[in-house]
Structures are given as structure tokens and as C-alpha cells.
Design an enzyme around this catalytic site. Structure first.
Site, PDB file in Angstrom:
ATOM      1  N   GLU A 169       0.808  -1.220   0.000  1.00 31.49           N
ATOM      2  CA  GLU A 169       0.000   0.000   0.000  1.00 31.49           C
ATOM      3  C   GLU A 169       0.845   1.276   0.000  1.00 31.49           C
ATOM      4  O   GLU A 169       0.313   2.379  -0.156  1.00 31.49           O
ATOM      5  CB  GLU A 169      -0.946  -0.013   1.210  1.00 31.49           C
ATOM      6  CG  GLU A 169      -2.025  -1.081   1.080  1.00 31.49           C
ATOM      7  CD  GLU A 169      -2.925  -1.169   2.288  1.00 31.49           C
ATOM      8  OE1 GLU A 169      -2.525  -0.694   3.376  1.00 31.49           O
ATOM      9  OE2 GLU A 169      -4.036  -1.717   2.162  1.00 31.49           O
ATOM     10  N   GLU A 209       7.520 -22.201   6.913  1.00 32.32           N
ATOM     11  CA  GLU A 209       8.017 -21.357   8.004  1.00 32.32           C
ATOM     12  C   GLU A 209       9.106 -22.044   8.832  1.00 32.32           C
ATOM     13  O   GLU A 209       9.740 -21.409   9.669  1.00 32.32           O
ATOM     14  CB  GLU A 209       6.872 -20.936   8.923  1.00 32.32           C
ATOM     15  CG  GLU A 209       6.268 -22.060   9.759  1.00 32.32           C
ATOM     16  CD  GLU A 209       5.249 -21.520  10.744  1.00 32.32           C
ATOM     17  OE1 GLU A 209       5.419 -21.767  11.947  1.00 32.32           O
ATOM     18  OE2 GLU A 209       4.281 -20.864  10.324  1.00 32.32           O
TER      19      GLU A 209
END
Length: 269
Positions: free
Chosen positions: A81, A112
Site C-alpha cells: 500500500e 516457516e
């Protein structure tokens, strides 16, 4: 383990399946109200990170977020953004997630758990000592994040860790520890809830304060935003109109000529 894994402690609520909808939502909202208070307690640590980032950004430094699952997605959301909101190049704030871009939408098994992969991902961006790496992990134990922070630190980069388990390995290994204790989740262990909300708030604070400090905001306006649709062109026109005290049509003409709110205001001043 020499700390309490708060993110795994039992919820303050039980027999959730027996509650009516209003009760579920009310109790969730009551839990959520604790989040902003928890974030307020770590403002000094966030401030330290923002100041360090601003100093490095002036010299061309970049901000990298690394995380897995919800934490990784929130980092990518914040990074994605920045270009439309503040007109910054995409490569200045970058979000990386364990498992790669496919993991933004779908879980990638065991991604992960690889302690070496984060540094490999960072190296694809020619990372250097002027950059900053922020690891995000509610548990504070995610191997992908811990490995990335350790490698970044070993290579002379400033590091920070955002976690919801104070005293966990992540804040101990990072240069700047941002430990947000939001308490047990409404659904036990579901860190996409209060923990995730707190991470979103912290990331908003980091990136927004950084953009303000490096001059991407004027007054309270996003003067460097990308004019990528009619809504934003209209917003930009009104910013120019307000900034210069001119008519809408005059502001629209200036904006069209100069391509950004900031340049239009400077030209008309």
C-alpha cells in the site's frame, strides 16, 4: 522455555459454540478493545525504529518485512500500500512471506520451518547494510523469521522484531524489540485475531510515521499518492483546491499539467 507463551494460553471465554451470535460478537469486541491499549505501551520502541528507518531512508535504505502466515501477509499488505498511497517505488518497502507469493493466498506446508530461506529471499533484493529488516511473528518462535533476523544482524543490518509473546526468542535476537501483549485470543491460539490486529496497527504506525518523516505528507494530505483512478484524481484535485484556495476547475488543470498533488501545489504557490 523461560517465558510464558501467551498466544497459546486458554481463551478467557469458553463454550463458544453455545453462545448466540450477538454474544459471540460482543465478547470478541470486548477482547479487541484491549489491543490499542497494548500497542500504546510499545510506542517508545516503535518510535526508535521509525527514527532509525528515516535516517537510513534518506541514504537510500529500504524496509523489509519478513513473516509467515498471517504475519507475513500483513507485512505484504502494508508494503503493497506504500506506492499507491505515498508514491514510493515498490522496492523501497518490501514484504516477504515464507513459502513465496503463493503463500499469500494458500498455506505452504512447513515453509516457516526453514531458518535459511528468509536470508535467501532477502538476498534476491541485493540487501545491504543500509536496509532494515523487521521480523513479524506472533509466537516469536517462527524459524523463518528467526533465521532471517539472525542472518541480517550478522551482516550488519538493523533488525526489529514484532511479537505478541514478550520474552520469546524473536525480541531477544532483534536490535529493537516490539512486544505487544494482547493476552489470550478469543479462540485459543488463533493469532489471526487480536495478535494480527495488533500487528496491523503497529505496521500502520511504522510505515505512516516513516512516510511523514521523509516528506511524503504535506499538512495532513497524501500529496504524493498515485492518481490511478477517478476517485483519487478527484481527491487530488480537492487537495490542490484546498491547498491553494482556488476553484475545482483550476485545481484540476494544475493537477493534470503537473501529475502530482505536491508538484501542482508547488507550481501554484
Amino acid at each position: 522455555m523461560d517465558y510464558i507463551k501467551i498466544t497459546e494460553t486458554p481463551s478467557n471465554h469458553d463454550n463458544l459454540e453455545q453462545l448466540d451470535t450477538d454474544s459471540i460478537l460482543t465478547k470478541m469486541n470486548q477482547e479487541d478493545q484491549q489491543v490499542a491499549e497494548a500497542v500504546a505501551l510499545v510506542i517508545p520502541q516503535i518510535s526508535k525504529l521509525v527514527d532509525a528507518l528515516a535516517e537510513r531512508f534518506v541514504d537510500g535504505g529500504r524496509l523489509f518485512y519478513i513473516g509467515a502466515g498471517t504475519s507475513g501477509r500483513l507485512g505484504i499488505l502494508d508494503a503493497s500500500e506504500i506506492p499507491p498511497t505515498y508514491g514510493m517505488p515498490h522496492e523501497r518497502v518490501v514484504g516477504l512471506i515464507a513459502g513465496g507469493d503463493i503463500a499469500i493466498r494458500k498455506s505452504v506446508e512447513h515453509a516457516e520451518d526453514d531458518k535459511q530461506q528468509a536470508w535467501k529471499d532477502l538476498m534476491e533484493h541485493d540487501i545491504n547494510s543500509n536496509d532494515v529488516v523487521v521480523g513479524i511473528a506472533a509466537s516469536g518462535t517462527t524459524p523463518y523469521v528467526l533465521g532471517g533476523i539472525a542472518d541480517a544482524k550478522a551482516n550488519g543490518l538493523l533488525t526489529a522484531g514484532i511479537t505478541n509473546n514478550p520474552g520469546s526468542p524473536l525480541p531477544k535476537s532483534a536490535d529493537i524489540a516490539i512486544e505487544v501483549n494482547v493476552g489470550p485470543e478469543f479462540v485459543t491460539g488463533s493469532t489471526r485475531m487480536k495478535s494480527g490486529t495488533s500487528q496491523k496497527l503497529v505496521l500502520n504506525m511504522i510505515s505512516t510515521a516513516l512516510m511523514i518523516k521523509i516528506g511524503r505528507v504535506r499538512g495532513n494530505k497524501m500529496v504524493n499518492m498515485q492518481l490511478s483512478n477517478n476517485k483519487l484524481v478527484d481527491r487530488g484535485t480537492r487537495y490542490v483546491m484546498e491547498g491553494l484556495g482556488i476553484s475545482y476547475s483550476e485545481a484540476a488543470q494544475l493537477l493534470n499539467e503537473h501529475g502530482s498533488v505536491k508538484k501542482a501545489i508547488e507550481a501554484g504557490s
